[in-house]
Enzyme design. Structure first.
Site, mmCIF file in Angstrom:
data_model
loop_
_atom_site.group_PDB
_atom_site.id
_atom_site.type_symbol
_atom_site.label_atom_id
_atom_site.label_comp_id
_atom_site.label_asym_id
_atom_site.label_seq_id
_atom_site.Cartn_x
_atom_site.Cartn_y
_atom_site.Cartn_z
ATOM 1 N N PRO A 90 42.006 36.953 49.404
ATOM 2 C CA PRO A 90 43.076 35.984 49.128
ATOM 3 C C PRO A 90 42.548 34.686 48.548
ATOM 4 O O PRO A 90 41.567 34.111 49.045
ATOM 5 C CB PRO A 90 43.708 35.771 50.506
ATOM 6 N N CYS A 91 43.217 34.245 47.474
ATOM 7 C CA CYS A 91 42.683 33.119 46.717
ATOM 8 C C CYS A 91 43.564 31.879 46.771
ATOM 9 O O CYS A 91 43.170 30.833 46.281
ATOM 10 C CB CYS A 91 42.511 33.530 45.248
ATOM 11 N N GLN A 92 44.753 31.969 47.375
ATOM 12 C CA GLN A 92 45.668 30.831 47.311
ATOM 13 C C GLN A 92 45.063 29.563 47.907
ATOM 14 O O GLN A 92 45.348 28.448 47.465
ATOM 15 C CB GLN A 92 46.984 31.151 48.033
ATOM 16 N N PHE A 108 42.141 28.501 47.681
ATOM 17 C CA PHE A 108 41.141 27.895 46.802
ATOM 18 C C PHE A 108 41.728 27.524 45.440
ATOM 19 O O PHE A 108 41.070 26.894 44.633
ATOM 20 C CB PHE A 108 39.974 28.864 46.581
#
Length: 359
Positions: free
Chosen positions: A85-87, A89
């Site tokens: 999951p990248c949200q 960053f």
């Protein structure tokens, strides 16, 4: 080569490996996958039929790794992949990083690596991860992998360099316990991977689009066209506190987002006028019309099929998901969250042909 796909989404890593197998570059076999979103699982299963091959459906990686016996009982595997999951960053988010639950997901990958120590790891995340918290977040990731005996390499890869017309910059992290050339840090760059891919891509099974005109469908359902009420908002160049250039008809699409179904302004999402589509780009009213004039034209958003194609999947993947009961809003989210298939294919091709990854 046996592969474990974490944070699988709709299987972008797996799709790239299926194509590498089809092209007889290297044989890959997926032994298991983790994905918490039940709608993404529907699309994944509708296209890969993992249950028929006895693959391990890991589900929620947090729950799965809570019991070390689950990790120990996984089938053997050589390669772990994951777009964790990248949200937390992302420049689009709050950039909370490891201070938010979603930012902790990386450490569940570490749990699996610590116990099983596969030879290869390939991870994907947003470009901003490299500089998040003044670079400390990436250094923590690198140090965690190095503490397990991995050599770690990374670079920013732009989807548009791999015959998918979408400006999408993503960080790829490759780690291996195997020896690599002394100059491999200089070798592992987006440009080197793209140049290698460019030399051979015409002979491969990957998608190949020069611009969005190569994939936009001339006839789509009326529901994909913008209403008269929303067009002025979509085309607006912002307000007093937020200025933007909201152009439509971009031949290289803006990055697909997981929230594109919410209909952002044209500075964030991708919209196309019907005359531009039908003329395959030779007619572009953006060059001659005001925003008020443009608002009178038929303008539409991408279809889920087109969004999947921009990520390197066949349009049939979206159709299969829809036939499995997945609504358009979820399909858009899945496309926005996916890794770009061509980018992963090209990266693995580069690693294989340079004898970095071997069976």
């Amino acid at each position: 080569m046996r592969h474990l796909e974490l944070f699988a989404g709709i299987g972008g890593f797996r799709r790239a490996m299926d194509l590498l197998t089809q092209d007889r570059i290297m044989n890959f076999h997926c032994v298991g996958y983790s994905e918490i979103d039940p709608k993404a699982v529907k699309t994944y299963c509708a296209n890969y039929h993992p249950n028929e091959d006895g693959e391990v459906a890991m589900g929620d990686i947090v729950e799965f790794t809570r019991d070390i016996n689950n990790i120990k009982n996984l089938p053997d595997f050589d390669l772990v992949t994951g777009g964790f999951p990248c949200q937390t960053f992302s420049m689009m988010g709050r950039q909370a990083g490891f201070n938010e639950d979603r930012g902790q997901m990386f450490f569940h990958i570490i749990d699996i690596l610590r116990e099983r120590r596969p030879r290869y790891v390939l991870l994907e995340n947003v470009k901003n991860l490299k500089n998040h918290d003044k670079g400390r977040t990436y250094m923590r990731i690198k140090e965690e992998l190095e503490s397990l005996g991995y050599n770690v390499f990374s670079d920013i890869f732009n989807t548009a360099k791999f015959h998918l017309p979408q400006t999408r910059n993503r960080l790829l992290i490759f780690a291996t316990t195997e020896p690599v050339p002394d100059n491999f840090e200089e070798m592992f760059t987006c440009d080197n991977v793209a140049n290698t891919f460019e030399d051979v891509c015409a002979e491969l099974s990957t998608s190949n689009y020069a611009t969005v005109n190569d994939l936009l469908m001339k006839e789509v359902a009326p529901k994909y066209f913008l209403s008269e009420r929303i067009k002025p908002t979509i085309l607006a160049d912002g307000s007093a506190n937020f200025k933007s250039r909201s152009d439509i008809n971009m031949i290289i699409a803006r990055p697909l987002t997981a929230t594109m179904h919410k209909m952002h302004r044209a500075c964030q999402d991708n919209y196309y006028s019907q005359d531009f589509i039908e003329s395959r780009g030779s007619v572009n009213p953006v060059k001659t019309m005001t925003k008020e004039e443009l608002a009178k034209l038929p303008i539409r958003k991408l279809t889920p099929e087109e969004a999947f194609m921009l990520q390197g999947f066949p349009s049939a993947f979206a159709l299969n998901g829809r036939n499995a009961g997945v609504a358009d809003g979820s399909l858009y989210k899945q496309a926005g969250n996916a890794v770009s298939v061509n980018t992963i294919y090209a990266t693995l091709y580069f690693l294989i042909t340079n004898n970095i990854i071997h069976e």
